[in-house]
Design a protein around this motif. Structure first.
Motif, PDB file in Angstrom:
ATOM      1  N   ALA A 172       2.052   9.115   6.207  1.00 22.31           N
ATOM      2  CA  ALA A 172       0.717   8.390   6.113  1.00 22.31           C
ATOM      3  C   ALA A 172       0.019   9.127   7.185  1.00 22.31           C
ATOM      4  O   ALA A 172      -1.238   9.347   7.196  1.00 22.31           O
ATOM      5  N   GLY A 206       0.904   3.913  -2.977  1.00 23.36           N
ATOM      6  CA  GLY A 206       0.590   5.301  -2.944  1.00 23.36           C
ATOM      7  C   GLY A 206       2.044   6.387  -3.158  1.00 23.36           C
ATOM      8  O   GLY A 206       1.652   7.217  -3.976  1.00 23.36           O
ATOM      9  N   SER A 247      -2.806   6.039   3.249  1.00 23.56           N
ATOM     10  CA  SER A 247      -1.203   6.243   2.329  1.00 23.56           C
ATOM     11  C   SER A 247      -1.219   7.533   1.537  1.00 23.56           C
ATOM     12  O   SER A 247      -0.490   8.234   1.248  1.00 23.56           O
ATOM     13  N   THR A 268       0.818  -1.126   0.129  1.00 15.58           N
ATOM     14  CA  THR A 268      -0.072  -0.064   0.008  1.00 15.58           C
ATOM     15  C   THR A 268       0.755   1.156   0.063  1.00 15.58           C
ATOM     16  O   THR A 268       0.648   2.235  -0.813  1.00 15.58           O
ATOM     17  N   SER A 269       1.904   1.236   0.895  1.00 10.95           N
ATOM     18  CA  SER A 269       2.817   2.539   0.775  1.00 10.95           C
ATOM     19  C   SER A 269       3.569   2.838  -0.470  1.00 10.95           C
ATOM     20  O   SER A 269       3.691   3.855  -1.096  1.00 10.95           O
ATOM     21  N   THR A 312       5.862   6.213   7.434  1.00 16.64           N
ATOM     22  CA  THR A 312       4.555   6.135   8.508  1.00 16.64           C
ATOM     23  C   THR A 312       4.366   7.734   8.863  1.00 16.64           C
ATOM     24  O   THR A 312       3.315   7.570   8.883  1.00 16.64           O
TER      25      THR A 312
END
Ligand code: ADP
Ligand code: MG
Length: 245
Positions: free
Chosen positions: A209, A21, A49, A17-18, A206
């Motif tokens: 996000a 994105g 994200s 997902t990261s 992190t």
């Protein structure tokens, strides 16, 4: 020409997902129209994200089941031009592969890149994304179990996308690799894939996000630059792989 790419891994938590994105916002920043589709039915978090938390009211099943048009279900990013999201439903629904392929065919008329963030494992969400994909990005960490799952995923998809599967090594920590007596070359050999990008372990992923900011707008170093370089390679540019210290 438009390209639909499935981002997958086998193992959960490798950074699919990261990476989806991160790549999507870079591709949009580089001048492309980009549609991200969250295929993680029930556990969607691509909106976080991308910094588009809870903006989407309709999901891709509303489109394939005819409740609304693709253009109505897609939401545009509030600050990044040409970046769009089509989200996943919160509850599982049976969706046919034919309907999914039709959706992607329609999307290709409007977007240069379609990035499908697939769930962990080789289940229905993954199959749905795979059936409509032209290319695949397998995201792995250097963790031996992640690499083994990546290899299994490759075995599953190689016949569907021959020569069109690439590896992104994420969360790379050279110190840990030294302790594991391994190299990026070993990882490529284990996964059996050519390399598209190497992204370092970086708390900015992190933090960005958490703030709801696309990584490349949050910082211009570390993982953000690695994502930018990976996006350029996806566009066919030749960019040297970043040295990670
Ligand atoms: P997946 O979609 O494969 O389950 P996520 O993208 O949700 O994985 O990432 C899992 C966790 O790892 C998240 O908390 C994310 O912020 C973190 N993460 C992902 N990539 C990196 C990175 N390069 N450096 C540090 N943390 C990362
Ligand atoms: Mg995910």
């Amino acid at each position: 020409m438009s390209t639909a790419i499935v981002v997958t891994s086998g193992k959960g938590g490798t950074g699919k997902t990261s990476v989806t994105g991160g790549l999507a916002s870079c591709l949009a920043g580089l001048g492309h129209r980009v549609l991200c589709i969250d295929m993680d039915i029930g556990l969607r978090n691509l909106d976080l994200s991308l910094g588009m938390s809870d903006r989407a009211l309709m999901d891709f099943t509303d489109v394939v089941e005819g409740r609304c048009s693709l253009s109505r279900a897609v939401v545009e990013h509030p600050t990044v031009r040409d970046l769009f999201l089509l989200t996943a439903p919160l509850t599982p629904r049976p969706i046919g592969e034919f309907a999914m392929r039709e959706l992607i065919r329609e999307a290709k008329q409007n977007y240069d890149f379609i990035l499908m963030d697939s769930p962990a494992g080789l289940g229905s969400g993954f199959r749905l994304a795979l059936c409509a994909a032209d290319r695949a990005i397998v995201v792995s960490t250097t963790d031996p179990s992640a690499l083994r799952d990546a290899q299994r995923t490759v075995t599953e998809i190689r016949s569907a996308l021959p020569g069109r599967i690439h590896l992104v090594m994420n969360r790379v920590q050279p110190k840990l690799m030294k302790k594991l007596h391994t190299t990026i070359d070993d990882a490529m050999n284990t996964a059996g894939l050519p390399l598209l990008g190497v992204i370092p372990e970086d708390p900015a992923v992190t933090l960005a996000a958490g703030k709801g900011t696309p990584l490349i707008l949050f910082t211009r170093k570390g993982a953000a630059i690695a994502c930018l370089n990976t996006a350029k390679r996806l566009m066919g540019q030749s960019v040297p792989v970043m040295r990670i210290r």
